[in-house]
Design an enzyme around this catalytic site. Structure first.
Site, mmCIF file in Angstrom:
data_model
loop_
_atom_site.group_PDB
_atom_site.id
_atom_site.type_symbol
_atom_site.label_atom_id
_atom_site.label_comp_id
_atom_site.label_asym_id
_atom_site.label_seq_id
_atom_site.Cartn_x
_atom_site.Cartn_y
_atom_site.Cartn_z
ATOM 1 N N THR A 87 0.876 -1.176 0.000
ATOM 2 C CA THR A 87 0.000 0.000 0.000
ATOM 3 C C THR A 87 0.910 1.221 0.000
ATOM 4 O OG1 THR A 87 -1.595 -1.206 1.357
ATOM 5 C CG2 THR A 87 -1.864 1.184 1.218
ATOM 6 N N LYS A 162 -7.829 1.271 -3.066
ATOM 7 C CA LYS A 162 -7.435 0.858 -1.709
ATOM 8 C C LYS A 162 -7.557 2.029 -0.725
ATOM 9 C CE LYS A 162 -5.036 -1.048 1.703
ATOM 10 N NZ LYS A 162 -5.418 -2.196 2.495
ATOM 11 N N LYS A 237 -1.385 5.200 8.601
ATOM 12 C CA LYS A 237 -0.637 5.228 7.333
ATOM 13 C C LYS A 237 -1.602 5.393 6.148
ATOM 14 C CE LYS A 237 1.736 2.226 4.093
ATOM 15 N NZ LYS A 237 2.300 0.948 3.722
HETATM 16 P P1 NAD Z 1 5.960 -6.017 7.294
HETATM 17 O O1 NAD Z 1 6.747 -4.910 7.866
HETATM 18 O O2 NAD Z 1 5.603 -7.175 8.153
HETATM 19 O O3 NAD Z 1 6.681 -6.601 5.982
HETATM 20 C C1 NAD Z 1 7.456 -5.818 5.100
HETATM 21 C C2 NAD Z 1 8.725 -6.590 4.818
HETATM 22 O O4 NAD Z 1 9.512 -5.867 3.865
HETATM 23 C C3 NAD Z 1 9.620 -6.769 6.062
HETATM 24 O O5 NAD Z 1 9.794 -8.145 6.332
HETATM 25 C C4 NAD Z 1 10.911 -6.080 5.676
HETATM 26 O O6 NAD Z 1 12.079 -6.723 6.190
HETATM 27 C C5 NAD Z 1 10.852 -6.143 4.161
HETATM 28 N N1 NAD Z 1 11.740 -5.160 3.546
HETATM 29 C C6 NAD Z 1 12.021 -3.904 3.956
HETATM 30 N N2 NAD Z 1 12.926 -3.341 3.133
HETATM 31 C C7 NAD Z 1 13.219 -4.271 2.182
HETATM 32 C C8 NAD Z 1 14.074 -4.297 1.062
HETATM 33 N N3 NAD Z 1 14.812 -3.228 0.737
HETATM 34 N N4 NAD Z 1 14.137 -5.421 0.310
HETATM 35 C C9 NAD Z 1 13.378 -6.493 0.614
HETATM 36 N N5 NAD Z 1 12.535 -6.533 1.670
HETATM 37 C C10 NAD Z 1 12.459 -5.439 2.438
HETATM 38 O O7 NAD Z 1 4.644 -5.343 6.690
HETATM 39 P P2 NAD Z 1 3.289 -6.080 6.237
HETATM 40 O O8 NAD Z 1 2.310 -6.026 7.348
HETATM 41 O O9 NAD Z 1 3.642 -7.383 5.605
HETATM 42 O O10 NAD Z 1 2.757 -5.048 5.137
HETATM 43 C C11 NAD Z 1 3.309 -4.994 3.845
HETATM 44 C C12 NAD Z 1 2.477 -4.044 3.011
HETATM 45 O O11 NAD Z 1 1.121 -4.492 2.981
HETATM 46 C C13 NAD Z 1 2.439 -2.604 3.544
HETATM 47 O O12 NAD Z 1 2.498 -1.711 2.466
HETATM 48 C C14 NAD Z 1 1.096 -2.541 4.260
HETATM 49 O O13 NAD Z 1 0.570 -1.218 4.318
HETATM 50 C C15 NAD Z 1 0.252 -3.451 3.405
HETATM 51 N N6 NAD Z 1 -0.882 -4.070 4.095
HETATM 52 C C16 NAD Z 1 -0.716 -4.616 5.319
HETATM 53 C C17 NAD Z 1 -1.813 -5.204 5.952
HETATM 54 C C18 NAD Z 1 -1.685 -5.823 7.314
HETATM 55 O O14 NAD Z 1 -2.719 -6.133 7.929
HETATM 56 N N7 NAD Z 1 -0.480 -6.075 7.823
HETATM 57 C C19 NAD Z 1 -3.071 -5.219 5.315
HETATM 58 C C20 NAD Z 1 -3.190 -4.681 4.037
HETATM 59 C C21 NAD Z 1 -2.077 -4.100 3.434
#
Ligand code: NAD
Length: 298
Positions: A87, A162, A237
């Site tokens: 997102t 979204k 966010k």
């Molecule tokens: P998260 O922080 O658990 O996962 C993100 C991952 O990206 C981490 O494991 C991190 O180490 C990795 N990362 C960071 N920099 C990196 C790089 N340079 N190269 C490779 N990997 C890298 O977050 P999440 O909860 O999995 O959310 C991910 C996305 O999904 C976000 O944009 C969030 O807004 C969206 N989202 C989350 C949810 C939720 O409920 N968690 C729901 C809908 C959408």
């Protein structure tokens, strides 16, 4: 298919695992999160994407996506599909998609709704932006990870859908919590309020499915001490992204703005960090009616 997966966190990890379960060959990279069983671990993002038919990113924000895109695009094979499920803001999405085009890639934004539960169960909703051509190849991959896939329009349309959805959700949850706290002060039983609202014109997902009052309605994070679920930080966010988009598009969004200010105060100055976004109910319970002449005051 041969799929590269970058970002194996709370959402990306289970999504990649579902692709493996469906028989795809998945190579993943994350500098921190563990690689799920069955996913081959790459040592870098560039290594994870080399020669793959499709590459999926699931990253925290647009800045990181831009940096990852710079690392992976030169290493991807021409004609491959690039799909970002993070997102992020519409502007970055369009810029990254344009850059992907310069490398001969087919770019899509496909942010999701459904949270960690949906990612694990393979029941996410994907809101897709991109070209019709290539969508036919992308769709079966998304169908593995989700139960609903909507092609919303051209590049950025998925992100637009979204943030509009989550602006509705943030405002609706905030007002639902206000209403339950108001009911308390009016001496109205919460279960009775639920009974009425859930079958009346005030009904919504926030009341009917995810009721913020513990012990009322279906089981929700309120019944688990407001452990997320969907955290207040993530809601903040998304509300900020909706205000960025409104700014860009010159759209008047007073309710979205106010919901953002409420979550900002809750997360940054109060005890909202790490709590579910429905924990605004105990917040409102504790508060009194002050500051109503000042629009900026949450
Ligand atoms: P998260 O922080 O658990 O996962 C993100 C991952 O990206 C981490 O494991 C991190 O180490 C990795 N990362 C960071 N920099 C990196 C790089 N340079 N190269 C490779 N990997 C890298 O977050 P999440 O909860 O999995 O959310 C991910 C996305 O999904 C976000 O944009 C969030 O807004 C969206 N989202 C989350 C949810 C939720 O409920 N968690 C729901 C809908 C959408």
């Amino acid at each position: 298919m041969n799929i590269g997966f970058i970002g194996l966190g709370n959402m990306g990890g289970p999504m990649a695992a579902n692709l493996v379960r469906a028989g795809h060959a998945v190579t993943g990279y994350d500098p921190v999160a563990p690689v799920p069983e069955g996913v081959s671990a790459a040592q870098s993002a560039a290594e994870a994407v080399a020669g793959r038919d499709a590459v999926i990113t699931m990253l925290p924000n647009g800045k990181i996506l831009r940096s990852v895109a710079d690392q992976i695009f030169p290493n991807m094979k021409s004609g491959a599909i690039f799909v970002d499920c993070s997102t992020i803001n519409v502007e970055t999405t369009r810029a990254v998609a344009a850059k992907a085009g310069q490398y001969g890639l087919q770019a899509f934004d496909a942010p999701v709704s459904g949270g960690i539960g949906g990612a694990t169960a393979g029941t996410l909703t994907f809101m897709v932006g991109g070209r019709q051509t290539g969508f036919a190849i992308l769709r079966p991959i998304l169908d593995v990870m989700g139960q609903k896939v909507v092609l919303c329009g051209s590049s950025g349309a998925g992100q637009a859908a979204k943030i509009c959805n989550n602006m509705i959700l943030g405002v609706t949850m905030a007002v639902t919590c206000e209403a339950f706290a108001l009911a308390d002060k009016l001496g109205l039983d919460r279960a009775k309020l639920f009974d009425v609202v859930s079958t009346s014109s005030g009904y919504s997902w926030s009341t009917n499915v995810y009721c913020p009052a513990p012990g009322v309605g279906p089981k929700s994070p309120a019944d688990n001490g407001y452990q997320p679920g969907f955290s207040s930080e993530l809601m903040l966010k998304d509300l900020r992204l909706s205000q960025d988009a409104a700014e860009l598009a010159n759209a008047d969004t007073p309710m979205g703005y106010l919901a953002m200010k409420v979550y900002e105060a809750f997360v940054e100055s109060e005890d909202g960090r790490g709590r579910d976004f429905s924990a605004l109910l105990p917040r409102f319970e504790k508060r009194e009616r002050t500051g109503y002449d000042d629009r900026d005051k949450a």
